[in-house]
Design an enzyme around this catalytic site. Sequence first.
Site, short mmCIF file in Angstrom:
data_model
loop_
_atom_site.label_atom_id
_atom_site.label_comp_id
_atom_site.label_asym_id
_atom_site.label_seq_id
_atom_site.Cartn_x
_atom_site.Cartn_y
_atom_site.Cartn_z
N LYS A 79 43.43 7.07 -17.44
CA LYS A 79 42.34 6.56 -16.59
C LYS A 79 41.03 6.93 -17.29
CE LYS A 79 39.25 6.73 -13.17
NZ LYS A 79 38.06 6.77 -14.01
N CYS A 118 30.69 19.37 -24.05
CA CYS A 118 31.02 20.52 -23.19
C CYS A 118 31.02 21.85 -23.94
CB CYS A 118 32.33 20.30 -22.46
SG CYS A 118 33.62 19.72 -23.54
#
Length: 500
Positions: A194, A304
């Site tokens: 996804k 990140c």
Amino acid sequence: MSTTIQRQASLSKDVQRFLDAPLHRAYVGGRWVEAADGATFEVRDPGSSDKIATVTSLKEADVNKAVDVAVEAFHRSGWSKMPVNERAAVLHRIADTVEAKLSQFAQIESLDCGKIYAQAVADVQNVIDTFRYFADLAQTVNYRSVIAVKHHEAWVARHPWGACGFIIPWNFPFLLAGWGLAPALAAGNTCVLKPAEDTPLSALYLCHVIHEQGLLPAGVLNVVTGLGETAGAAVSRNPKFKRMSFTGSPEIGRLVAEACGRNLIPVKCELGGKGAAVVFNDVDIAEASKKLVQAITFHAGQVCCDATRWLIQKDIYGEFVDACVSQMSAVQVGYPMDEETQMGPLVSEKQRSRVLSYLKKGVAGGADLVLEGGVAEVPGRNGYYVKPALMAGSLDNVAAREEIFGPVAYLAPFTNEDEGIRLANDTDYGLGNSVWSSDLARCSRVAEAFESGNGWINAHNVVVHGVPYGGIGKSGMGGGVVSPETLNDYLRPISVVRPL
Ligand code: ADP
């Protein structure tokens, strides 16, 4: 309209044709499918805010069908039972196919997530390398280890698990798809991916090229497009997965891990970070400051594992900050596909508001704005641009504690090694920290003292195939990526014992 014309001039025909599709469908069971309710969402170019695609928005029932297809393909397509060297050959063919279309993938990625073109090329190359790395590694695994035990015949066999789920974010859409899919496929699993709703196009283009060349049996790779709270939540809740991998924010990571916990499905979470760079007084100031400025402006700081807290030893603090200010002010902000651009836009207006709000909250909390930042204007481009910013002050400030996910670094001084380590570790996150010094013995000591998944020396954001990469604390759990451990995560061990 003018933006569309400029874009058409630079995009390859292949990419233009791909983008011209009136509707981008999800890829399930080797077919292009639409949401049962016909819902769609729009994808925009962050560099211009122009709409570039309309994508089908799957709901829970649509996603569940895709998971059923992946389960069925695991049992019946032959993929999971294929000899490992044949599967590896398929992965190499995928890598070859992506390599042959490297510039097409890079254009799509650059356009979809606002990454400057050269960085998009590097991401695509990384995916090629990832497929090759796991294809080769899978052939070295001991799939049947005999264990010598008294009075028993015993061995551990390793098999693929089944259907695996992947939910990925918008900052490295293609690279992270590769990091997820390659080890799972190499081990013989089937996949449902996804992508983030902001950036689904490179994953769909991958399905196109795999489909065109007939590289995988139907149902082995499925891409379900849709919104996080619907399609993403449906993936996280589906009890038929055998493993789940989530990359994104700690807030959503918690929801995904909770849903998987309820179904007792092992979940790997790669979450955010608030990395530190600990800079000692024996560095080459010009070089270290340049590398840190490059790190925080790389993909506009939407990384990140970035260094967002720069801890500088007191006696060089002033000089170091001046060097950072002058290098950062010179960073050329512009449209991602323009050659002279050094930093592109943020991915969305939502992300830009988030970054700007942290500048305000930080100042309200007492931080100094050493370099102002704020909205950047790029002539002729109505994108989500900001200027890089530097803040300084107390490390208790909200801008020093929370993840901003933009080109904003927070500076603070420290006196000695112990204090540098203590400040670096004073965070809930634990992804990547770096130490900067010409004393390599000190570098090794400090790097190992970091309470994080990764410690880097005289560099930041160093991720290489073969070296485990993962986070601890609020930065993640359940294993890392791009190393032998990752492949092992996708192999289910079964102990077989026969008393003699
Ligand atoms: P970011 O902060 O990078 O936007 P998010 O954690 O919001 O990251 O999103 C990462 C991925 O998680 C995206 O694919 C997004 O669609 C998906 N997502 C968002 N909300 C949910 C949810 N409630 N359940 C599952 N997935 C979600």
